[in-house]
Motif scaffolding. Structure first.
Motif, mmCIF file in Angstrom:
data_model
loop_
_atom_site.group_PDB
_atom_site.id
_atom_site.type_symbol
_atom_site.label_atom_id
_atom_site.label_comp_id
_atom_site.label_asym_id
_atom_site.label_seq_id
_atom_site.Cartn_x
_atom_site.Cartn_y
_atom_site.Cartn_z
ATOM 1 N N LYS A 207 0.857 -1.203 0.000
ATOM 2 C CA LYS A 207 0.000 0.000 0.000
ATOM 3 C C LYS A 207 0.888 1.247 0.000
ATOM 4 N N ARG A 208 1.897 1.260 0.898
ATOM 5 C CA ARG A 208 2.811 2.411 0.977
ATOM 6 C C ARG A 208 3.509 2.664 -0.355
ATOM 7 N N LYS A 209 3.982 1.559 -0.986
ATOM 8 C CA LYS A 209 4.710 1.697 -2.262
ATOM 9 C C LYS A 209 3.814 2.307 -3.330
ATOM 10 N N GLN B 90 -0.328 17.285 14.818
ATOM 11 C CA GLN B 90 0.347 16.078 15.285
ATOM 12 C C GLN B 90 0.979 15.360 14.090
ATOM 13 N N PRO B 91 1.954 14.460 14.336
ATOM 14 C CA PRO B 91 2.565 13.748 13.213
ATOM 15 C C PRO B 91 1.489 12.987 12.428
ATOM 16 N N PHE B 92 1.593 13.025 11.122
ATOM 17 C CA PHE B 92 0.616 12.336 10.275
ATOM 18 C C PHE B 92 1.384 11.608 9.176
ATOM 19 N N PRO B 93 1.196 10.298 9.051
ATOM 20 C CA PRO B 93 2.015 9.555 8.090
ATOM 21 C C PRO B 93 1.729 9.945 6.640
ATOM 22 N N GLY B 94 2.759 9.876 5.797
ATOM 23 C CA GLY B 94 2.595 10.169 4.367
ATOM 24 C C GLY B 94 1.436 9.395 3.738
ATOM 25 N N PRO B 95 1.318 8.072 4.011
ATOM 26 C CA PRO B 95 0.196 7.315 3.414
ATOM 27 C C PRO B 95 -1.144 7.618 4.089
ATOM 28 N N GLY B 96 -1.120 8.553 5.044
ATOM 29 C CA GLY B 96 -2.343 9.076 5.651
ATOM 30 C C GLY B 96 -3.258 8.019 6.248
ATOM 31 N N VAL C 10 -3.120 3.819 6.089
ATOM 32 C CA VAL C 10 -2.569 2.789 6.977
ATOM 33 C C VAL C 10 -3.414 2.629 8.249
ATOM 34 N N ARG C 11 -4.528 3.388 8.289
ATOM 35 C CA ARG C 11 -5.449 3.258 9.435
ATOM 36 C C ARG C 11 -6.745 2.577 9.006
ATOM 37 N N CYS C 12 -6.861 2.364 7.718
ATOM 38 C CA CYS C 12 -7.971 1.600 7.159
ATOM 39 C C CYS C 12 -7.332 0.241 6.870
ATOM 40 N N VAL D 68 -1.159 15.850 23.734
ATOM 41 C CA VAL D 68 -0.933 14.430 23.442
ATOM 42 C C VAL D 68 -0.192 14.363 22.108
ATOM 43 N N TRP D 69 0.832 13.536 22.031
ATOM 44 C CA TRP D 69 1.728 13.518 20.872
ATOM 45 C C TRP D 69 1.019 13.109 19.588
ATOM 46 N N GLN D 70 0.218 12.026 19.676
ATOM 47 C CA GLN D 70 -0.484 11.553 18.482
ATOM 48 C C GLN D 70 -1.754 10.815 18.898
ATOM 49 N N TYR D 71 -2.854 11.118 18.252
ATOM 50 C CA TYR D 71 -4.108 10.432 18.568
ATOM 51 C C TYR D 71 -4.920 10.312 17.290
ATOM 52 N N ASP E 52 10.227 10.780 20.118
ATOM 53 C CA ASP E 52 10.699 10.774 18.737
ATOM 54 C C ASP E 52 10.123 9.610 17.931
ATOM 55 N N ALA E 53 9.057 9.015 18.416
ATOM 56 C CA ALA E 53 8.331 7.922 17.752
ATOM 57 C C ALA E 53 9.040 6.569 17.785
ATOM 58 N N THR E 54 10.262 6.521 18.348
ATOM 59 C CA THR E 54 10.926 5.218 18.403
ATOM 60 C C THR E 54 10.335 4.361 19.531
ATOM 61 N N PHE F 215 1.773 -0.363 24.298
ATOM 62 C CA PHE F 215 2.957 0.509 24.268
ATOM 63 C C PHE F 215 3.863 0.078 23.125
ATOM 64 N N LYS F 216 4.792 0.966 22.776
ATOM 65 C CA LYS F 216 5.818 0.623 21.782
ATOM 66 C C LYS F 216 7.170 0.689 22.473
ATOM 67 N N ASP F 217 7.870 -0.435 22.472
ATOM 68 C CA ASP F 217 9.215 -0.482 23.033
ATOM 69 C C ASP F 217 10.032 -1.384 22.116
ATOM 70 N N ALA G 161 3.802 -3.073 20.388
ATOM 71 C CA ALA G 161 3.061 -2.617 19.201
ATOM 72 C C ALA G 161 3.717 -1.388 18.588
ATOM 73 N N THR G 162 3.565 -1.210 17.281
ATOM 74 C CA THR G 162 3.984 0.061 16.674
ATOM 75 C C THR G 162 2.879 1.092 16.959
ATOM 76 N N ILE G 163 3.149 2.336 16.606
ATOM 77 C CA ILE G 163 2.145 3.376 16.835
ATOM 78 C C ILE G 163 0.967 3.155 15.870
ATOM 79 N N GLU G 164 1.257 3.063 14.589
ATOM 80 C CA GLU G 164 0.209 2.786 13.600
ATOM 81 C C GLU G 164 -0.102 1.286 13.628
ATOM 82 N N TRP G 165 -1.261 0.937 13.091
ATOM 83 C CA TRP G 165 -1.605 -0.485 13.053
ATOM 84 C C TRP G 165 -0.983 -1.185 11.849
HETATM 85 P P1 XMP Z 1 5.184 3.386 13.824
HETATM 86 O O1 XMP Z 1 3.842 2.890 13.402
HETATM 87 O O2 XMP Z 1 6.296 2.803 12.989
HETATM 88 O O3 XMP Z 1 5.190 4.941 13.527
HETATM 89 O O4 XMP Z 1 5.446 3.193 15.297
HETATM 90 C C1 XMP Z 1 6.179 5.834 13.969
HETATM 91 C C2 XMP Z 1 5.791 7.222 13.499
HETATM 92 O O5 XMP Z 1 5.913 7.313 12.084
HETATM 93 C C3 XMP Z 1 4.655 7.577 11.484
HETATM 94 N N1 XMP Z 1 4.577 6.715 10.281
HETATM 95 C C4 XMP Z 1 4.840 7.136 9.037
HETATM 96 N N2 XMP Z 1 5.182 8.356 8.562
HETATM 97 N N3 XMP Z 1 5.208 7.464 6.370
HETATM 98 C C5 XMP Z 1 5.352 8.508 7.222
HETATM 99 O O6 XMP Z 1 5.632 9.623 6.762
HETATM 100 C C6 XMP Z 1 4.870 6.223 6.766
HETATM 101 O O7 XMP Z 1 4.745 5.301 5.964
HETATM 102 C C7 XMP Z 1 4.684 6.061 8.181
HETATM 103 N N4 XMP Z 1 4.350 4.987 8.932
HETATM 104 C C8 XMP Z 1 4.294 5.425 10.227
HETATM 105 C C9 XMP Z 1 3.611 7.246 12.529
HETATM 106 O O8 XMP Z 1 2.411 7.994 12.341
HETATM 107 C C10 XMP Z 1 4.334 7.584 13.807
HETATM 108 O O9 XMP Z 1 4.276 8.958 14.093
#
Ligand code: XMP
Length: 334
Positions: A118-120, A206-212, A215-217, A249-252, A284-286, A321-323, A329-333
């Motif tokens: 999907k990302r590609k 808040q941070p928003f992933p490029g694939p918007g 990746v939440r659907c 809150v950092w991301q919701y 820093d999302a790590t 949590f993400k560790d 778990a990662t932040i996104e599903w």
């Molecule tokens: P994860 O899910 O890996 O996310 O814990 C860490 C942070 O990165 C964002 N994220 C993305 N940002 N393209 C982006 O630009 C992506 O494909 C992507 N995937 C995750 C996520 O929202 C979180 O802030």
């Protein structure tokens, strides 16, 4: 070895105040004018903090010689494309090219369930659409980019591919880069954005992933589930704002999985999608920690989602949590 130009100048003090931001803005306007002259700059404007602040700075320096291209991939949050268009065509008076490529993206994504695939697809079509618009413009020599200092640092240690330039077609790779915020950290970019007069919700975005929302659907994207993600996300953001949590809150966000569960309506059984609420804090999302939400707030959001999003009958909260060192778990599903 890092290039000298990739090292934050020692003379650049941390930008914390409006006065410092104003000084930085003045200096950058001068530098952009010096670099670009009468040349034309092209910029892919996502509406994120970095590209918005970069666009606003370049617009202040060269006005209509900046063309911003805002590609709507159909996976943006509710109200986002409208806000970008309003701010950059009315307030900053740039040449704004708005491309609604929703159908193109959703058609290409039909039946694709693998997250990386999907990302590609999203990344490739984005470049195609952007390049097609760029080709229509004559005399462009510069590419504006909202690169920030952590991008440079991360690319040096190989975490992130620096810029999107690598993915651009050959004829666009020859453009010289205009990167006015490349030595700033995120918090500084926000202070500069505020001083430039960008709207609060754009600056504190808040941070928003490029694939918007793609990746939440979860799984193969369908229009009904995408709509459920978009509507429930808008409700969540609205209730977080009312509860004073915006910017705290950092991301919701919300997620809609690709399975249905049984519900009830008018005395009959239904079979609808669930919505998952995710709210995390991070530096820093790590790594990320789930945010404790009050029962009252969860109930308020749940009631609104069930009332306003008819394709949903159940609301869950993800407290994972993400560790990176632990099974987590990662932040996104996806
Ligand atoms: P994860 O899910 O890996 O996310 O814990 C860490 C942070 O990165 C964002 N994220 C993305 N940002 N393209 C982006 O630009 C992506 O494909 C992507 N995937 C995750 C996520 O929202 C979180 O802030």
């Amino acid at each position: 070895m890092a290039k000298a130009t990739d090292v934050r100048p020692q003379s650049l003090a941390r930008i914390k105040t409006e006065a410092q931001a104003k000084k930085f803005i003045e200096k950058q306007i001068e530098e952009i004018k010096k670099q670009v002259g009468d040349g034309k700059v092209l910029l892919a404007l996502s509406g994120g903090v970095d590209s918005s602040v970069c666009a606003a700075l370049i617009a202040k320096a060269i006005g209509k010689n900046l063309t911003c291209v805002h590609v709507n991939h159909g996976l943006l949050r509710k109200g986002e494309p409208e806000m970008v268009c309003k701010v950059f065509s009315k307030q900053f008076k740039t040449n704004l090219v708005y491309v609604d490529a929703t159908n193109k993206f959703l058609n290409a994504l039909k039946g694709v369930s693998d997250p990386e695939e999907k990302r590609k697809i999203i990344g490739k079509i984005f470049i195609d659409v952007f390049a097609k618009e760029a080709k229509k413009l004559k005399g462009v020599e510069f590419l504006g980019q909202g690169t920030i200092y952590p991008d440079i640092l991360e690319s040096k240690v190989g975490i992130k591919a620096h810029h999107n330039v690598g993915g651009l077609p050959k004829d666009m790779q020859k453009f010289a880069l205009v990167e006015p915020v490349k030595f700033l950290y995120k918090d500084e970019v926000r202070v500069v954005g505020k001083a430039l007069g960008l709207p609060e919700n754009m600056v504190n975005r808040q941070p928003f992933p490029g694939p918007g929302l793609g990746v939440r659907c979860v799984g193969a994207i369908t229009r009904d589930r995408l709509e459920a993600v978009r509507e429930s996300d808008a409700i969540l953001r609205d209730e977080f704002k009312k509860a004073g949590l915006e910017g705290k809150v950092w991301q919701y966000f919300t997620i809609v999985p690709d399975f249905k569960t049984t519900g009830m309506e008018n005395g009959k059984r239904t079979y609808k999608w669930p919505v998952v609420i995710r709210a995390i804090n991070s530096v820093d999302a790590t790594a990320a920690q789930p945010v404790e939400l009050s029962y009252k707030l969860i109930q308020k959001i749940t009631k609104r989602i069930l009332k306003e999003v008819p394709s949903v009958s159940r609301v869950l909260v993800d407290y994972s949590f993400k560790d990176p060192k632990l099974n987590s778990a990662t932040i996104e599903w996806e």
